[in-house]
Design a protein around this motif. Structure first.
Motif, PDB file in Angstrom:
ATOM      1  N   GLU A 195     -10.831 -54.156 -11.128  1.00  0.00           N
ATOM      2  CA  GLU A 195      -9.420 -54.444 -10.932  1.00  0.00           C
ATOM      3  C   GLU A 195      -8.606 -53.178 -10.689  1.00  0.00           C
ATOM      4  OE1 GLU A 195      -8.028 -56.689 -14.199  1.00  0.00           O
ATOM      5  OE2 GLU A 195      -9.239 -58.434 -13.741  1.00  0.00           O
ATOM      6  N   ASP A 196      -7.757 -53.243  -9.695  1.00  0.00           N
ATOM      7  CA  ASP A 196      -6.880 -52.151  -9.326  1.00  0.00           C
ATOM      8  C   ASP A 196      -5.451 -52.667  -9.410  1.00  0.00           C
ATOM      9  OD1 ASP A 196      -5.328 -50.233  -7.902  1.00  0.00           O
ATOM     10  OD2 ASP A 196      -7.149 -49.530  -6.912  1.00  0.00           O
ATOM     11  N   SER A 197      -4.626 -51.974 -10.190  1.00  0.00           N
ATOM     12  CA  SER A 197      -3.276 -52.472 -10.418  1.00  0.00           C
ATOM     13  C   SER A 197      -2.376 -52.328  -9.195  1.00  0.00           C
ATOM     14  CB  SER A 197      -2.637 -51.727 -11.597  1.00  0.00           C
ATOM     15  OG  SER A 197      -2.604 -50.335 -11.354  1.00  0.00           O
ATOM     16  N   PHE A 198      -2.854 -51.623  -8.146  1.00  0.00           N
ATOM     17  CA  PHE A 198      -2.012 -51.410  -6.972  1.00  0.00           C
ATOM     18  C   PHE A 198      -2.528 -52.100  -5.721  1.00  0.00           C
ATOM     19  CE2 PHE A 198      -1.220 -47.703  -9.678  1.00  0.00           C
ATOM     20  CZ  PHE A 198       0.149 -47.824  -9.845  1.00  0.00           C
ATOM     21  N   MET A 199      -3.714 -52.707  -5.795  1.00  0.00           N
ATOM     22  CA  MET A 199      -4.259 -53.385  -4.628  1.00  0.00           C
ATOM     23  C   MET A 199      -4.925 -54.678  -5.063  1.00  0.00           C
ATOM     24  SD  MET A 199      -5.921 -50.445  -2.215  1.00  0.00           S
ATOM     25  CE  MET A 199      -6.215 -51.669  -0.947  1.00  0.00           C
ATOM     26  N   LYS A 200      -4.692 -55.742  -4.311  1.00  0.00           N
ATOM     27  CA  LYS A 200      -5.291 -57.021  -4.632  1.00  0.00           C
ATOM     28  C   LYS A 200      -6.761 -57.031  -4.255  1.00  0.00           C
ATOM     29  CE  LYS A 200      -0.925 -59.495  -3.980  1.00  0.00           C
ATOM     30  NZ  LYS A 200      -0.201 -60.537  -3.214  1.00  0.00           N
ATOM     31  N   SER A 201      -7.503 -57.937  -4.886  1.00  0.00           N
ATOM     32  CA  SER A 201      -8.953 -57.958  -4.705  1.00  0.00           C
ATOM     33  C   SER A 201      -9.386 -58.429  -3.329  1.00  0.00           C
ATOM     34  CB  SER A 201      -9.594 -58.850  -5.778  1.00  0.00           C
ATOM     35  OG  SER A 201      -9.118 -60.179  -5.664  1.00  0.00           O
ATOM     36  N   ASP A 202      -8.485 -59.107  -2.588  1.00  0.00           N
ATOM     37  CA  ASP A 202      -8.887 -59.608  -1.273  1.00  0.00           C
ATOM     38  C   ASP A 202      -8.530 -58.635  -0.150  1.00  0.00           C
ATOM     39  OD1 ASP A 202      -6.199 -59.947  -1.563  1.00  0.00           O
ATOM     40  OD2 ASP A 202      -6.132 -62.018  -0.856  1.00  0.00           O
ATOM     41  N   TYR A 203      -8.184 -57.391  -0.491  1.00  0.00           N
ATOM     42  CA  TYR A 203      -7.956 -56.359   0.515  1.00  0.00           C
ATOM     43  C   TYR A 203      -9.225 -55.523   0.677  1.00  0.00           C
ATOM     44  CZ  TYR A 203      -2.910 -57.195  -0.037  1.00  0.00           C
ATOM     45  OH  TYR A 203      -1.658 -57.764  -0.083  1.00  0.00           O
ATOM     46  N   ILE A 204      -9.613 -55.271   1.912  1.00  0.00           N
ATOM     47  CA  ILE A 204     -10.740 -54.388   2.167  1.00  0.00           C
ATOM     48  C   ILE A 204     -10.290 -53.296   3.130  1.00  0.00           C
ATOM     49  CG2 ILE A 204     -12.498 -56.129   1.724  1.00  0.00           C
ATOM     50  CD1 ILE A 204     -12.824 -56.511   4.686  1.00  0.00           C
ATOM     51  N   ILE A 205     -10.866 -52.106   2.982  1.00  0.00           N
ATOM     52  CA  ILE A 205     -10.518 -50.949   3.806  1.00  0.00           C
ATOM     53  C   ILE A 205     -11.667 -50.687   4.767  1.00  0.00           C
ATOM     54  CG2 ILE A 205      -9.933 -48.506   3.783  1.00  0.00           C
ATOM     55  CD1 ILE A 205      -8.817 -48.949   0.953  1.00  0.00           C
ATOM     56  N   VAL A 206     -11.354 -50.672   6.049  1.00  0.00           N
ATOM     57  CA  VAL A 206     -12.354 -50.567   7.106  1.00  0.00           C
ATOM     58  C   VAL A 206     -12.203 -49.230   7.821  1.00  0.00           C
ATOM     59  CG1 VAL A 206     -13.278 -51.626   9.205  1.00  0.00           C
ATOM     60  CG2 VAL A 206     -12.285 -53.064   7.407  1.00  0.00           C
ATOM     61  N   SER A 207     -13.325 -48.576   8.084  1.00  0.00           N
ATOM     62  CA  SER A 207     -13.331 -47.335   8.860  1.00  0.00           C
ATOM     63  C   SER A 207     -14.549 -47.336   9.771  1.00  0.00           C
ATOM     64  CB  SER A 207     -13.362 -46.116   7.918  1.00  0.00           C
ATOM     65  OG  SER A 207     -14.516 -46.148   7.107  1.00  0.00           O
ATOM     66  N   LYS A 208     -14.589 -46.378  10.680  1.00  0.00           N
ATOM     67  CA  LYS A 208     -15.733 -46.252  11.573  1.00  0.00           C
ATOM     68  C   LYS A 208     -16.774 -45.341  10.949  1.00  0.00           C
ATOM     69  CE  LYS A 208     -13.501 -47.107  16.048  1.00  0.00           C
ATOM     70  NZ  LYS A 208     -13.253 -46.575  17.412  1.00  0.00           N
ATOM     71  N   LYS A 209     -18.037 -45.670  11.197  1.00  0.00           N
ATOM     72  CA  LYS A 209     -19.114 -44.836  10.686  1.00  0.00           C
ATOM     73  C   LYS A 209     -19.118 -43.496  11.410  1.00  0.00           C
ATOM     74  CE  LYS A 209     -22.127 -48.687   9.396  1.00  0.00           C
ATOM     75  NZ  LYS A 209     -23.447 -49.352   9.603  1.00  0.00           N
ATOM     76  N   ILE A 210     -19.371 -42.449  10.651  1.00  0.00           N
ATOM     77  CA  ILE A 210     -19.471 -41.104  11.225  1.00  0.00           C
ATOM     78  C   ILE A 210     -20.923 -40.670  11.153  1.00  0.00           C
ATOM     79  CG2 ILE A 210     -18.713 -38.710  11.060  1.00  0.00           C
ATOM     80  CD1 ILE A 210     -16.165 -39.687   9.750  1.00  0.00           C
ATOM     81  N   GLY A 211     -21.554 -40.556  12.304  1.00  0.00           N
ATOM     82  CA  GLY A 211     -22.951 -40.149  12.358  1.00  0.00           C
ATOM     83  C   GLY A 211     -23.134 -38.901  13.192  1.00  0.00           C
ATOM     84  N   MET A 212     -24.388 -38.497  13.341  1.00  0.00           N
ATOM     85  CA  MET A 212     -24.696 -37.305  14.118  1.00  0.00           C
ATOM     86  C   MET A 212     -24.280 -37.478  15.580  1.00  0.00           C
ATOM     87  SD  MET A 212     -28.346 -35.350  14.518  1.00  0.00           S
ATOM     88  CE  MET A 212     -28.452 -35.140  12.744  1.00  0.00           C
ATOM     89  N   GLY A 213     -24.431 -38.728  16.087  1.00  0.00           N
ATOM     90  CA  GLY A 213     -24.067 -38.974  17.481  1.00  0.00           C
ATOM     91  C   GLY A 213     -22.601 -38.706  17.729  1.00  0.00           C
TER      92      GLY A 213
END
Length: 399
Positions: free
Chosen positions: A48-66
């Motif tokens: 539980e996070d008092s500042f963000m609801k549980s149905d929020y997800i944070i999306v980013s792009k994968k960073i690889g060698m390519g």
């Protein structure tokens, strides 16, 4: 009343009532234990996070060698943001906005300097931040800026810096001890601000400021500069939906803090607990029919005598009351024993959970107590109504 009790004692079947008692006890215990276990274990999976609801997800792009070799960026283009917004599982999508200027900060605790470093801030639309009303706002021109720090920062301070230098440890209730001085340079301007730390977030690995401050400061200290977002925040109806996972994998994105896996675990835990509680309710319903069958058999054996009592002036309520008191007494015994058993079982498994997760909130048994009272009231009322209906049918010669 005494005559009815004598008839009841003469023809009562102990094995039938014992069968009802244990069947109802097992059903009640399964329901209460399943519900209480779910309430106690859920914080382990939801973080539980008092500042963000549980149905929020944070999306980013994968960073690889390519990406490194080819020089491709990990930012989201407007077209990619629109594509995420158009997905049926996305209720709302917001972008992370970063500072376009230089930020230097000094952080101290009780006058002791802890951090001197160049930093950067990020912001997300305010409706994604579940902060106390009035604390998460900024008016352009003010020199006090609300800030949410990553919990990792304060963890490193508590178990590293503070412990080695005998400084006080910081908890959520002691955020006022943190002094946060901010120095901003850009576009020929330089200014000093006071950061007001309002709390810590375990799901945001960044220093978060209000969107209003970000928009104003970027326009003032770095006009004309703009960078595409590197992260998105998305509200989904069901994080365990396989469509979310397929989309994330197909696009080559990743979810911070493995949020999808945690939500999947939570979803399956909820489903399993629901199935267990349904089994308990089925057992309780069957035990209810066992009791009703036993009462009906008792009434049937004594139907002629009960009819005579009714004919000589006893009311249906007087005749039904001993049978009703018997069922209420049995239900009360079941409820008390179920509560007692639940107390010892919960004490055992909470000891194991608290050993593995020392920071978990131990909670209370109040939810299970209230649920038990509701089930007791429901079953008892049904028993009372069914018994009275049977006695009235005798009185009216309708059986």
């Amino acid at each position: 009343m005494n005559l009815v009790w004598k008839l009841l004692r003469q023809h009562i079947s102990i094995p039938q009532f014992v069968g009802f008692f244990f069947a109802n006890l097992f059903g009640m215990l399964i329901v209460l234990l399943g519900y209480q276990f779910y309430r106690d274990v859920m914080p382990v999976f939801t973080s539980e996070d008092s500042f963000m609801k549980s149905d929020y997800i944070i999306v980013s792009k994968k960073i690889g060698m390519g990406n490194t070799i080819s020089g491709r960026t990990n930012t989201f283009t407007p077209a990619e943001v629109n594509d995420v917004e158009n997905q049926p599982f996305a209720s709302s999508v917001g972008t992370f906005t970063s500072t376009e200027y230089k930020v230097e900060a000094n952080m101290g605790v009780n006058g002791v300097n802890v951090l001197n470093s160049e930093l950067f801030f990020e912001s997300i639309p305010d409706h994604f931040v579940d902060a106390p009303k009035g604390s998460w706002k900024y008016t352009p021109g003010e020199h006090v800026v609300p800030i949410i720090l990553p919990r990792a920062y304060i963890t490193m301070y508590n178990f590293g810096f503070a412990q080695s230098r005998s400084l006080p440890k910081i908890s959520d209730g002691l955020v006022g001890m943190i002094n946060f001085d901010i120095f901003i340079h850009g576009n020929g301007h330089a200014d000093r601000f006071k950061g007001k730390v309002i709390g810590f977030s375990s799901r945001l690995n960044t220093i978060l400021v209000p969107q209003a401050f970000m928009d104003w400061s970027n326009n003032y200290f770095a006009p004309g500069s703009h960078s595409d977002p590197t992260r998105l925040i998305m509200q989904v109806d069901n994080p365990a939906n396989e469509k979310v996972t397929k989309y994330i994998d197909q696009k080559g994105y990743e979810v911070e803090d493995d949020k999808l896996q945690a939500e999947k675990t939570t979803y399956f835990l909820r489903m399993i607990v629901t199935m267990v509680m349904v089994v308990g309710l089925v057992i309780s319903i069957l035990s209810f029919y066992i009791l009703m069958l036993s009462i009906y058999l008792l009434v049937q054996k004594n139907s002629s005598k009960l009819e005579n009592l009714l004919l000589i002036g006893y009311s249906p309520n007087n005749v039904a009351r001993p049978y009703q008191l018997l069922t209420i007494g049995l239900n009360t015994g079941v409820l008390l024993i179920a509560w007692g058993t639940l107390y010892f079982v919960r004490d055992y498994y909470m000891g194991v959970i608290e050993t593995l997760f020392p920071d978990i909130d131990s909670g209370t048994m109040l939810p299970a107590i209230l649920l038990g009272l509701c089930l007791f009231a429901l079953v008892s009322i049904c028993n009372i109504i069914a018994i009275r209906h049977k006695i009235v049918s005798i009185w009216k010669r309708k059986e």
